[in-house]
Design a protein around this motif. Sequence first.
Motif, PDB file in Angstrom:
ATOM      1  N   ARG A  50      -1.248  -0.571   8.326  1.00  0.00           N
ATOM      2  CA  ARG A  50      -1.553  -1.359   7.131  1.00  0.00           C
ATOM      3  C   ARG A  50      -2.365  -2.596   7.461  1.00  0.00           C
ATOM      4  O   ARG A  50      -3.341  -2.921   6.770  1.00  0.00           O
ATOM      5  N   LEU A  51      -1.965  -3.306   8.514  1.00  0.00           N
ATOM      6  CA  LEU A  51      -2.686  -4.518   8.880  1.00  0.00           C
ATOM      7  C   LEU A  51      -4.096  -4.182   9.353  1.00  0.00           C
ATOM      8  O   LEU A  51      -5.050  -4.911   9.045  1.00  0.00           O
ATOM      9  N   ALA A  52      -4.252  -3.083  10.068  1.00  0.00           N
ATOM     10  CA  ALA A  52      -5.588  -2.682  10.523  1.00  0.00           C
ATOM     11  C   ALA A  52      -6.511  -2.443   9.333  1.00  0.00           C
ATOM     12  O   ALA A  52      -7.695  -2.825   9.360  1.00  0.00           O
ATOM     13  N   ALA A  53      -5.998  -1.811   8.291  1.00  0.00           N
ATOM     14  CA  ALA A  53      -6.810  -1.571   7.096  1.00  0.00           C
ATOM     15  C   ALA A  53      -7.183  -2.894   6.430  1.00  0.00           C
ATOM     16  O   ALA A  53      -8.333  -3.087   6.001  1.00  0.00           O
ATOM     17  N   ARG A  54      -6.218  -3.810   6.322  1.00  0.00           N
ATOM     18  CA  ARG A  54      -6.509  -5.111   5.708  1.00  0.00           C
ATOM     19  C   ARG A  54      -7.564  -5.870   6.507  1.00  0.00           C
ATOM     20  O   ARG A  54      -8.491  -6.462   5.946  1.00  0.00           O
TER      21      ARG A  54
ATOM     22  N   THR B 113      -6.221   0.766   0.000  1.00  0.00           N
ATOM     23  CA  THR B 113      -6.743  -0.007   1.123  1.00  0.00           C
ATOM     24  C   THR B 113      -6.734   0.818   2.399  1.00  0.00           C
ATOM     25  O   THR B 113      -7.657   0.734   3.217  1.00  0.00           O
ATOM     26  N   MET B 114      -5.697   1.634   2.587  1.00  0.00           N
ATOM     27  CA  MET B 114      -5.600   2.465   3.786  1.00  0.00           C
ATOM     28  C   MET B 114      -6.801   3.405   3.895  1.00  0.00           C
ATOM     29  O   MET B 114      -7.267   3.720   4.983  1.00  0.00           O
ATOM     30  N   ALA B 115      -7.313   3.858   2.751  1.00  0.00           N
ATOM     31  CA  ALA B 115      -8.426   4.813   2.759  1.00  0.00           C
ATOM     32  C   ALA B 115      -9.746   4.179   3.181  1.00  0.00           C
ATOM     33  O   ALA B 115     -10.683   4.888   3.538  1.00  0.00           O
ATOM     34  N   THR B 116      -9.834   2.848   3.169  1.00  0.00           N
ATOM     35  CA  THR B 116     -11.107   2.190   3.449  1.00  0.00           C
ATOM     36  C   THR B 116     -11.536   2.302   4.902  1.00  0.00           C
ATOM     37  O   THR B 116     -12.690   2.006   5.231  1.00  0.00           O
TER      38      THR B 116
END
Length: 535
Positions: free
Chosen positions: A301-305, A330-333
Amino acid sequence: MSRSDWGLRDYYAGDEDPNIRYVVILVEGERLPHAVVRLTGTTEEAFTHNLRWEPSDLLHRVPDEPRWTAREAEVGYANGFLVQMVREISAATHESELADYRYYAVFKNSEDVVDLSKAYLLIRRPQPNREEKYAGHNLWEYTDKLYRLGSGRDWTEEYIAISEAGAQFLKQQVDANWAALWRHHVVFFADGTPYAVVVTAKDPQSRTQPREFIGDGQFRPTEVLDKVSASSVQETDFDSAVRIMAELVRGRNAGRKAPDGYAVFHHPADVLDPDSAYAIVQEPGPEHEVVLPLSSMESERLAARLHVRDAKRRAAPVGGHQYFAVFQSTMATTDVNNAYSVVRRTTDVPGRQEMFLRPGEWLPAASPRDEHTLAISQADLGRVTGRLDAAEPRYFEFRCRERGPVALVRLTATAEESARDLGWEPSDFFTRLHKEPTWYVAEVDEHGMVGRRFWSAHLKRGVAYRKDEIQYAAIFPAQSAAFDLANAELVMRTRDAVEEKFVRPGGWVPSDQTLVSYLGRHLSISHAEAERLTG
């Protein structure tokens, strides 16, 4: 001037002062007034698009401005215009897709929005589907306040978008209130290490229970001060309490085994706000002085953010436009191939948004501020738009800025169709779009179209059959199954407030579950449709 002179518009009651007059300067063809002028005796002040009161000579200029109209207004309507100006101009200024966070100030009274210091709540949105309120001590907690305000549940209050500087001002104000109204204590273990930070109200008449922070992210009610000796408790100041709270967080996480990376922070107190991490490393180096271990899910999650945040900071206009790919989450980005739409913002025309349809054709669109977006480069732009141009089918939602939903549309290389009830029919909304200046378009993915079609049918069928003496409903295993009534797994009916379900071979029997329990999976159906499903 009577209230009816302004028609149906916002009115916020205020104290009438016979020595003060208000004049609203309207501009032909524009939604917002040019200014609200306040006259106190011979002193003239104006509240303009700068969103503050300033000395003014605007009334003397009205005769020379052919598009201007000056109208007197009682204080309630003047306040209404002030609120409208602050709300809309603040949103246009501060709700940027390139900001790390969108910040909002919440006020008990709508007319207070002209004074930021009167806000009682600070909220940020780290991503479109999450709201967090500032709880003091560098802590952010989940809230649904913006949803409640937007849906009208908390209709007596108001919120506005604010800048990062405004958010820092309110954070300091919240922390100052904690320091002024609460005592901070540190409770120690026998070996002298901190166990908790406990806050108690300074007001001896307060009935608020003491609260403790033990490093798990929030304060909770506690009775620990009644259970430990006085020698185990030490009163401290606010800043020292925050420092110890951060130590508790790091201590609580230090023992986590097999972490899937470490979040890296700039300052020790930043660990109280996990989202403020600026990097993830597999193993901390000497330069990584402040870290927290992460689980696999936390790391993902943090990596996606961080991916979204870093893209915003690298973003550069391409040909006078800023481009954004739109995703389901957000995860899909983290994979640009997951994008289902591209929108662009014209850098020199505030508020102008467009959506990609095909090469060389961009359609009017709304701001994607409520969507999961990723600022993209020219290379990624070509990759995503090329894939979208070749995709079939594609789905679109047409809306009107004045009346709301217009149509749900499916587009292939050879046909355009719009949703009608549970099916599709030929349509020409793309052809009509250039003749409808208030229309705009958003592309949605297949999952998003299923939900929109389902709830559109749910609303229209509910209205169509609401007066039937016996009301029937079909329940489906999922929304995607509802577009073929033969997929219904249960049929229910309501007669004289009694709910029944149809079972074979017995027929209609009392239902052991209410229709409401199937919300999101049921549609109203006609008597004839019920007969076909139960026959």
